[in-house]
Write a protein that holds these residues in place. Sequence first.
Motif, short mmCIF file in Angstrom:
data_model
loop_
_atom_site.label_atom_id
_atom_site.label_comp_id
_atom_site.label_asym_id
_atom_site.label_seq_id
_atom_site.Cartn_x
_atom_site.Cartn_y
_atom_site.Cartn_z
N THR A 116 0.84 -1.19 0.00
CA THR A 116 0.00 0.00 0.00
C THR A 116 0.88 1.24 0.00
O THR A 116 1.97 1.25 0.58
CB THR A 116 -0.96 0.00 1.21
N THR A 117 0.41 2.29 -0.65
CA THR A 117 1.13 3.55 -0.72
C THR A 117 0.53 4.52 0.29
O THR A 117 -0.69 4.72 0.31
CB THR A 117 1.06 4.14 -2.14
N ILE A 118 1.38 5.11 1.11
CA ILE A 118 0.93 6.08 2.12
C ILE A 118 1.41 7.45 1.69
O ILE A 118 2.61 7.67 1.52
CB ILE A 118 1.48 5.70 3.50
N SER A 119 0.46 8.37 1.49
CA SER A 119 0.79 9.71 1.03
C SER A 119 0.63 10.77 2.11
O SER A 119 1.05 11.91 1.93
CB SER A 119 -0.10 10.08 -0.16
N PHE A 120 -0.03 10.43 3.21
CA PHE A 120 -0.31 11.40 4.26
C PHE A 120 0.09 10.85 5.62
O PHE A 120 0.09 9.64 5.83
CB PHE A 120 -1.81 11.72 4.32
N VAL A 121 0.40 11.75 6.56
CA VAL A 121 0.57 11.38 7.96
C VAL A 121 -0.69 11.86 8.66
O VAL A 121 -1.17 12.97 8.43
CB VAL A 121 1.85 11.97 8.58
N ARG A 122 -1.27 10.98 9.46
CA ARG A 122 -2.51 11.25 10.18
C ARG A 122 -2.26 11.17 11.68
O ARG A 122 -1.25 10.60 12.10
CB ARG A 122 -3.58 10.25 9.76
N PRO A 123 -3.16 11.72 12.51
CA PRO A 123 -2.94 11.69 13.96
C PRO A 123 -2.65 10.30 14.53
O PRO A 123 -1.81 10.15 15.41
CB PRO A 123 -4.25 12.26 14.52
N ALA A 124 -3.30 9.27 14.02
CA ALA A 124 -3.08 7.91 14.52
C ALA A 124 -1.66 7.43 14.26
O ALA A 124 -1.19 6.49 14.91
CB ALA A 124 -4.08 6.95 13.89
N ASP A 125 -0.95 8.08 13.34
CA ASP A 125 0.43 7.71 13.02
C ASP A 125 1.45 8.41 13.92
O ASP A 125 2.64 8.14 13.82
CB ASP A 125 0.75 8.08 11.56
N VAL A 126 0.99 9.34 14.76
CA VAL A 126 1.90 10.22 15.50
C VAL A 126 1.76 10.03 17.01
O VAL A 126 0.66 10.13 17.55
CB VAL A 126 1.64 11.70 15.15
N GLN A 127 2.87 9.77 17.67
CA GLN A 127 2.90 9.73 19.13
C GLN A 127 3.42 11.07 19.62
O GLN A 127 4.36 11.63 19.04
CB GLN A 127 3.80 8.60 19.62
N ILE A 128 2.82 11.58 20.70
CA ILE A 128 3.23 12.88 21.22
C ILE A 128 3.51 12.81 22.72
O ILE A 128 2.94 11.98 23.43
CB ILE A 128 2.15 13.96 20.97
N SER A 129 4.39 13.67 23.17
CA SER A 129 4.66 13.88 24.59
C SER A 129 4.44 15.36 24.85
O SER A 129 4.90 16.20 24.08
CB SER A 129 6.09 13.48 24.94
N VAL A 130 3.72 15.69 25.92
CA VAL A 130 3.38 17.08 26.22
C VAL A 130 3.99 17.47 27.55
O VAL A 130 3.87 16.74 28.55
CB VAL A 130 1.84 17.27 26.25
N TYR A 131 4.61 18.66 27.57
CA TYR A 131 5.28 19.16 28.76
C TYR A 131 4.81 20.57 29.08
O TYR A 131 4.67 21.41 28.19
CB TYR A 131 6.80 19.16 28.56
N ASN A 132 4.59 20.83 30.36
CA ASN A 132 4.12 22.12 30.84
C ASN A 132 5.32 23.04 31.06
O ASN A 132 6.16 22.77 31.92
CB ASN A 132 3.33 21.93 32.13
N ALA A 133 5.39 24.12 30.29
CA ALA A 133 6.47 25.10 30.44
C ALA A 133 5.94 26.37 31.10
O ALA A 133 6.60 27.40 31.10
CB ALA A 133 7.08 25.42 29.08
#
Length: 175
Positions: free
Chosen positions: A54-71
Amino acid sequence: MSPLAARRLTTGATMAVLVLVLCGMAVWGWRHATAPLDSSPTASSQSCSPSEITTISFVRPADVQISVYNAGHESGLAGRTMTRLERRGFRPGEVGNAPASMRVKRAVVHTTRKDDPAAELVARQLGKHTRVVVTGRANGPGVDVFVGNRFRGLARHAPDKVRLPKPKHECVPVQ
């Protein structure tokens, strides 16, 4: 021609041919040793048939892991931001406080890769003018998000995908 001269001529010709073969093999080996690795799914997975590629042309939220920090100073800001990003489909990483030396007014996204479409997708969730900064090391798994005192929430009309600069081909076995 004497038998000794014939033998010397044959030996010389054989040696010349062997030197040419050796040089040819050295060039062939050098080219293959320094060539970029083939990342196509058929090269890396012998069990993948052409119908499973399969060809993937887009990055979607389900493909991305995030870490959030309070500054900032507001307690729980990183946790609330992570919850909102999870509702939009992002995979959670770490939640915590930013290093004391970190100064962020609104929000900033950190990544370790230049021109990272995943980081761009996350930045668009945080607002139109959110910067993406390339750093030498990650603070947590995935893309790092730092939110400050002036952060008011996610953008209302953020995109749900970002086009990849170059499509990727992956093997997705049929169930």
